[in-house]
Design a protein around this motif. Structure first.
Motif, short mmCIF file in Angstrom:
data_model
loop_
_atom_site.label_atom_id
_atom_site.label_comp_id
_atom_site.label_asym_id
_atom_site.label_seq_id
_atom_site.Cartn_x
_atom_site.Cartn_y
_atom_site.Cartn_z
N ASP A 16 11.28 5.98 17.65
CA ASP A 16 11.33 7.44 17.64
C ASP A 16 10.24 8.03 16.76
O ASP A 16 9.65 9.06 17.09
CB ASP A 16 12.71 7.91 17.14
N GLU A 17 9.97 7.42 15.63
CA GLU A 17 8.91 7.91 14.74
C GLU A 17 8.34 6.73 13.96
O GLU A 17 9.03 5.74 13.73
CB GLU A 17 9.47 8.95 13.76
N PRO A 18 7.06 6.80 13.56
CA PRO A 18 6.46 5.69 12.82
C PRO A 18 7.04 5.59 11.40
O PRO A 18 6.93 6.52 10.61
CB PRO A 18 4.97 6.06 12.79
N SER A 19 7.65 4.47 11.11
CA SER A 19 8.23 4.25 9.78
C SER A 19 8.33 2.75 9.56
O SER A 19 8.24 1.95 10.49
CB SER A 19 9.63 4.89 9.67
N MET A 47 0.83 -1.20 0.00
CA MET A 47 0.00 0.00 0.00
C MET A 47 0.87 1.25 0.00
O MET A 47 0.54 2.26 -0.62
CB MET A 47 -0.92 -0.01 1.21
N HIS A 48 2.00 1.18 0.70
CA HIS A 48 2.95 2.29 0.72
C HIS A 48 3.44 2.60 -0.69
O HIS A 48 3.52 3.76 -1.12
CB HIS A 48 4.12 1.92 1.63
N LEU A 49 3.77 1.55 -1.45
CA LEU A 49 4.28 1.73 -2.80
C LEU A 49 3.21 2.26 -3.75
O LEU A 49 3.51 3.02 -4.67
CB LEU A 49 4.82 0.40 -3.33
N ALA A 50 1.95 1.84 -3.53
CA ALA A 50 0.88 2.20 -4.46
C ALA A 50 0.27 3.56 -4.16
O ALA A 50 -0.35 4.17 -5.03
CB ALA A 50 -0.21 1.13 -4.42
N ASN A 105 1.16 9.19 4.38
CA ASN A 105 1.37 9.91 5.64
C ASN A 105 1.85 8.91 6.68
O ASN A 105 1.05 8.16 7.24
CB ASN A 105 0.05 10.56 6.09
N PRO A 106 3.19 8.85 6.97
CA PRO A 106 3.70 7.84 7.89
C PRO A 106 3.04 7.87 9.26
O PRO A 106 2.71 6.83 9.82
CB PRO A 106 5.20 8.18 7.98
N SER A 107 2.84 9.05 9.80
CA SER A 107 2.25 9.15 11.13
C SER A 107 0.86 8.55 11.17
O SER A 107 0.45 7.94 12.15
CB SER A 107 2.20 10.61 11.57
N ARG A 108 0.11 8.72 10.10
CA ARG A 108 -1.25 8.19 10.05
C ARG A 108 -1.29 6.74 9.61
O ARG A 108 -2.02 5.94 10.17
CB ARG A 108 -2.09 9.04 9.09
N ASP A 109 -0.48 6.37 8.61
CA ASP A 109 -0.64 5.07 7.97
C ASP A 109 0.16 3.94 8.63
O ASP A 109 -0.21 2.77 8.50
CB ASP A 109 -0.27 5.18 6.49
#
Length: 254
Positions: free
Chosen positions: A58-61, A32-35, A40-44
């Protein structure tokens, strides 16, 4: 059979099933990230962080998720940690599982132990995730084909289906949290893309198309993954297999 052996087999079944389901979720989110154009990393990524109790990133990734849910040694949902745990348990009761199962589990553990995220990135996340899925499916297949279907097999099977049912609930919870974080997307194309991702995370996309049609209807998605009696990853199917094994281990003479 000793209670510690029964518990060890149950937890081994859970560990292997958990490892497979974690990489299934990561794979769907990766695609889904690629498509997706507006990612939005924080949301997804956040719904997965919250569903699996990932609190020390430290952060959503994606890299942070792999660090915890694949490569960590101690997190309860870490793929490497679960396979290592299953291998340690299996070593303690090797005479209760087949030689093929032990060799498959030990070999996979040794291959996974030294990996880092850079190695997974070089191989390709999809290829790595697929390798873990194949390992887990092969382990359960070897159990079905090389073990006597007595108490040992039933306790292993209980762990598998208890974990599968629980993980389905977590997958649905990820979808619920995604909708809460982006309510404006409900009913839009990206929402249906996410429902399709949910189906793929439990290998239900093709069965869904056979039972219904190509059009994604959320109520029908839920009906398939929760209520279908013959779909191997539905909640109802899991409960039926759990009931069968519980009935067997409570009536059989140990």
């Amino acid at each position: 059979m000793l209670s510690r052996i029964a518990e060890g087999l149950f937890e081994t079944g859970r560990d292997v099933e958990r490892a497979e389901n974690v990489v299934r979720i990561l794979e769907v989110q990766h695609k889904m990230h690629l498509a997706r154009q507006a990612w939005n990393p924080s949301r997804d990524w956040m719904p997965i962080f919250e569903a699996f109790g990932v609190e020390d990133a430290d952060e959503p990734s994606e890299e942070a998720l792999y660090a915890v849910l694949v490569l960590a040694d101690t997190h309860p949902y870490s793929v490497r940690g679960r396979i290592a745990s299953a291998r340690e348990r299996a070593r303690a009761f090797r005479d209760h599982i087949s030689e093929e199962m032990w060799e498959h589990l030990n070999r996979s553990h040794l291959r996974l132990a030294p990996l880092r995220f850079a190695d997974i990135h070089n191989v390709g996340r999809s290829e790595f995730n697929r390798l873990i899925e194949v390992f887990c499916d092969a382990f359960h297949g070897l159990a079905d084909d090389t073990m006597i279907h007595g108490p040992e097999w039933h306790f292993l099977r209980l762990g598998k289906y208890v974990e599968r049912a629980e993980m389905l609930c977590r997958i649905l919870d990820v979808k619920r949290k995604t909708l809460e974080l982006a309510p404006e997307e409900k009913g839009r194309p990206i929402d249906f893309h996410q429902w399709q991702g949910l189906l793929r995370s439990v290998s239900a996309y093709e069965p869904y198309r056979r039972v219904y049609d190509a059009r994604i209807v959320p109520s029908q998605v839920l009906d398939l993954v929760l209520n279908h009696p013959d779909f191997p990853r539905s909640y109802r199917f899991c409960l039926a297999r759990i009931e069968e094994s519980l009935r067997s281990v409570t009536t059989e003479a140990w």
